[in-house]
Write a protein that holds these residues in place. Structure first.
Motif, PDB file in Angstrom:
ATOM      1  N   ILE A   1      30.618 -20.956 -62.978  1.00 13.06           N
ATOM      2  CA  ILE A   1      29.243 -20.449 -62.984  1.00 13.06           C
ATOM      3  C   ILE A   1      29.191 -19.166 -62.183  1.00 13.06           C
ATOM      4  O   ILE A   1      30.124 -18.824 -61.455  1.00 13.06           O
ATOM      5  CB  ILE A   1      28.251 -21.478 -62.404  1.00 13.06           C
ATOM      6  CG1 ILE A   1      28.624 -21.836 -60.961  1.00 13.06           C
ATOM      7  CG2 ILE A   1      28.176 -22.723 -63.272  1.00 13.06           C
ATOM      8  CD1 ILE A   1      27.599 -22.676 -60.264  1.00 13.06           C
ATOM      9  N   ASN A   2      28.085 -18.468 -62.278  1.00 11.81           N
ATOM     10  CA  ASN A   2      27.886 -17.219 -61.558  1.00 11.81           C
ATOM     11  C   ASN A   2      27.669 -17.518 -60.070  1.00 11.81           C
ATOM     12  O   ASN A   2      26.668 -18.104 -59.692  1.00 11.81           O
ATOM     13  CB  ASN A   2      26.681 -16.475 -62.140  1.00 11.81           C
ATOM     14  CG  ASN A   2      26.410 -15.162 -61.447  1.00 11.81           C
ATOM     15  OD1 ASN A   2      27.094 -14.781 -60.506  1.00 11.81           O
ATOM     16  ND2 ASN A   2      25.398 -14.452 -61.924  1.00 11.81           N
ATOM     17  N   ALA A   3      28.608 -17.102 -59.243  1.00 15.13           N
ATOM     18  CA  ALA A   3      28.542 -17.383 -57.805  1.00 15.13           C
ATOM     19  C   ALA A   3      27.507 -16.525 -57.082  1.00 15.13           C
ATOM     20  O   ALA A   3      27.117 -16.835 -55.961  1.00 15.13           O
ATOM     21  CB  ALA A   3      29.907 -17.166 -57.177  1.00 15.13           C
TER      22      ALA A   3
ATOM     23  N   THR B   1      23.059 -22.379 -44.014  1.00 18.26           N
ATOM     24  CA  THR B   1      24.065 -23.426 -43.822  1.00 18.26           C
ATOM     25  C   THR B   1      25.381 -22.826 -43.344  1.00 18.26           C
ATOM     26  O   THR B   1      26.036 -23.382 -42.451  1.00 18.26           O
ATOM     27  CB  THR B   1      24.274 -24.221 -45.125  1.00 18.26           C
ATOM     28  OG1 THR B   1      23.009 -24.778 -45.520  1.00 18.26           O
ATOM     29  CG2 THR B   1      25.277 -25.346 -44.940  1.00 18.26           C
ATOM     30  N   MET B   2      25.771 -21.700 -43.903  1.00 25.00           N
ATOM     31  CA  MET B   2      27.001 -21.035 -43.483  1.00 25.00           C
ATOM     32  C   MET B   2      26.905 -20.606 -42.013  1.00 25.00           C
ATOM     33  O   MET B   2      27.865 -20.745 -41.251  1.00 25.00           O
ATOM     34  CB  MET B   2      27.299 -19.825 -44.367  1.00 25.00           C
ATOM     35  CG  MET B   2      27.744 -20.199 -45.763  1.00 25.00           C
ATOM     36  SD  MET B   2      29.269 -21.152 -45.803  1.00 25.00           S
ATOM     37  CE  MET B   2      30.422 -19.989 -45.145  1.00 25.00           C
TER      38      MET B   2
ATOM     39  N   LYS C   1      25.591 -16.715 -53.312  1.00 25.11           N
ATOM     40  CA  LYS C   1      25.818 -15.682 -52.295  1.00 25.11           C
ATOM     41  C   LYS C   1      24.499 -15.141 -51.766  1.00 25.11           C
ATOM     42  O   LYS C   1      24.408 -14.716 -50.626  1.00 25.11           O
ATOM     43  CB  LYS C   1      26.653 -14.534 -52.877  1.00 25.11           C
ATOM     44  CG  LYS C   1      28.089 -14.917 -53.152  1.00 25.11           C
ATOM     45  CD  LYS C   1      28.846 -13.754 -53.773  1.00 25.11           C
ATOM     46  CE  LYS C   1      30.273 -14.144 -54.087  1.00 25.11           C
ATOM     47  NZ  LYS C   1      31.000 -13.069 -54.756  1.00 25.11           N
ATOM     48  N   GLU C   2      23.466 -15.170 -52.590  1.00 21.46           N
ATOM     49  CA  GLU C   2      22.157 -14.640 -52.201  1.00 21.46           C
ATOM     50  C   GLU C   2      21.190 -15.721 -51.727  1.00 21.46           C
ATOM     51  O   GLU C   2      20.097 -15.413 -51.275  1.00 21.46           O
ATOM     52  CB  GLU C   2      21.544 -13.898 -53.397  1.00 21.46           C
ATOM     53  CG  GLU C   2      22.355 -12.682 -53.814  1.00 21.46           C
ATOM     54  CD  GLU C   2      21.863 -12.059 -55.114  1.00 21.46           C
ATOM     55  OE1 GLU C   2      20.898 -12.584 -55.713  1.00 21.46           O
ATOM     56  OE2 GLU C   2      22.454 -11.056 -55.534  1.00 21.46           O
ATOM     57  N   SER C   3      21.592 -16.971 -51.801  1.00 21.94           N
ATOM     58  CA  SER C   3      20.721 -18.090 -51.464  1.00 21.94           C
ATOM     59  C   SER C   3      20.467 -18.166 -49.959  1.00 21.94           C
ATOM     60  O   SER C   3      21.399 -18.195 -49.159  1.00 21.94           O
ATOM     61  CB  SER C   3      21.359 -19.400 -51.931  1.00 21.94           C
ATOM     62  OG  SER C   3      20.705 -20.507 -51.353  1.00 21.94           O
ATOM     63  N   VAL C   4      19.205 -18.247 -49.568  1.00 20.58           N
ATOM     64  CA  VAL C   4      18.837 -18.394 -48.163  1.00 20.58           C
ATOM     65  C   VAL C   4      19.373 -19.704 -47.612  1.00 20.58           C
ATOM     66  O   VAL C   4      19.883 -19.755 -46.489  1.00 20.58           O
ATOM     67  CB  VAL C   4      17.296 -18.311 -47.996  1.00 20.58           C
ATOM     68  CG1 VAL C   4      16.886 -18.624 -46.570  1.00 20.58           C
ATOM     69  CG2 VAL C   4      16.785 -16.945 -48.409  1.00 20.58           C
ATOM     70  N   VAL C   5      19.309 -20.764 -48.398  1.00 15.42           N
ATOM     71  CA  VAL C   5      19.797 -22.065 -47.954  1.00 15.42           C
ATOM     72  C   VAL C   5      21.298 -22.003 -47.684  1.00 15.42           C
ATOM     73  O   VAL C   5      21.780 -22.491 -46.662  1.00 15.42           O
ATOM     74  CB  VAL C   5      19.475 -23.158 -49.004  1.00 15.42           C
ATOM     75  CG1 VAL C   5      20.124 -24.475 -48.644  1.00 15.42           C
ATOM     76  CG2 VAL C   5      17.975 -23.324 -49.141  1.00 15.42           C
TER      77      VAL C   5
END
Length: 123
Positions: free
Chosen positions: A77-79, A91-92, A83-87
């Protein structure tokens, strides 16, 4: 599920959530699912697929569909979405901080588990 999505029924939502919680506990306990429970879970993920498609969450919809109907092959899938996800970013950040604290204490890093209560309670 329809009453939850269309009518925002709290009673239907509670029933749905309680069923999911029950099946989660049953699965974690290693107990067998009945054919009705398997059908419920299949329909739940298919509903997530339809909802994801409808709301423009293409990757999430693909993951839900692949989980239920996949052929065992790796799904690509498109990563960029993640990479743009706030969640994901939050978490990172939490994971990096947790690992940094473990390293400072010279604790083993090989046993890191996101279900670890210490990690879940860290900030």
């Amino acid at each position: 599920m329809g009453k939850v999505a269309v009518f925002e029924s709290k009673e239907s939502f509670d029933l749905l959530q309680n069923t999911i919680d029950y099946l989660t506990c049953k699965g974690k306990a290693g107990r067998q699912f009945t054919s009705n429970e398997k059908e419920f879970m299949t329909e739940l993920f298919e509903a997530l697929w339809w909802g994801g498609k409808f709301h423009g969450f293409k990757e999430a919809a693909e993951l839900a569909n692949h989980y239920v109907n996949g052929d065992g092959k790796i799904l690509t899938i498109n990563a960029q979405v993640y990479k743009e996800s706030v969640v994901v970013k939050d978490t990172m950040t939490a994971m990096k901080s947790y690992i940094k604290n473990l390293a400072a204490k010279r604790s083993p890093l090989s046993n890191i588990n996101t279900g670890d209560k210490v990690f879940l309670n860290s900030s």
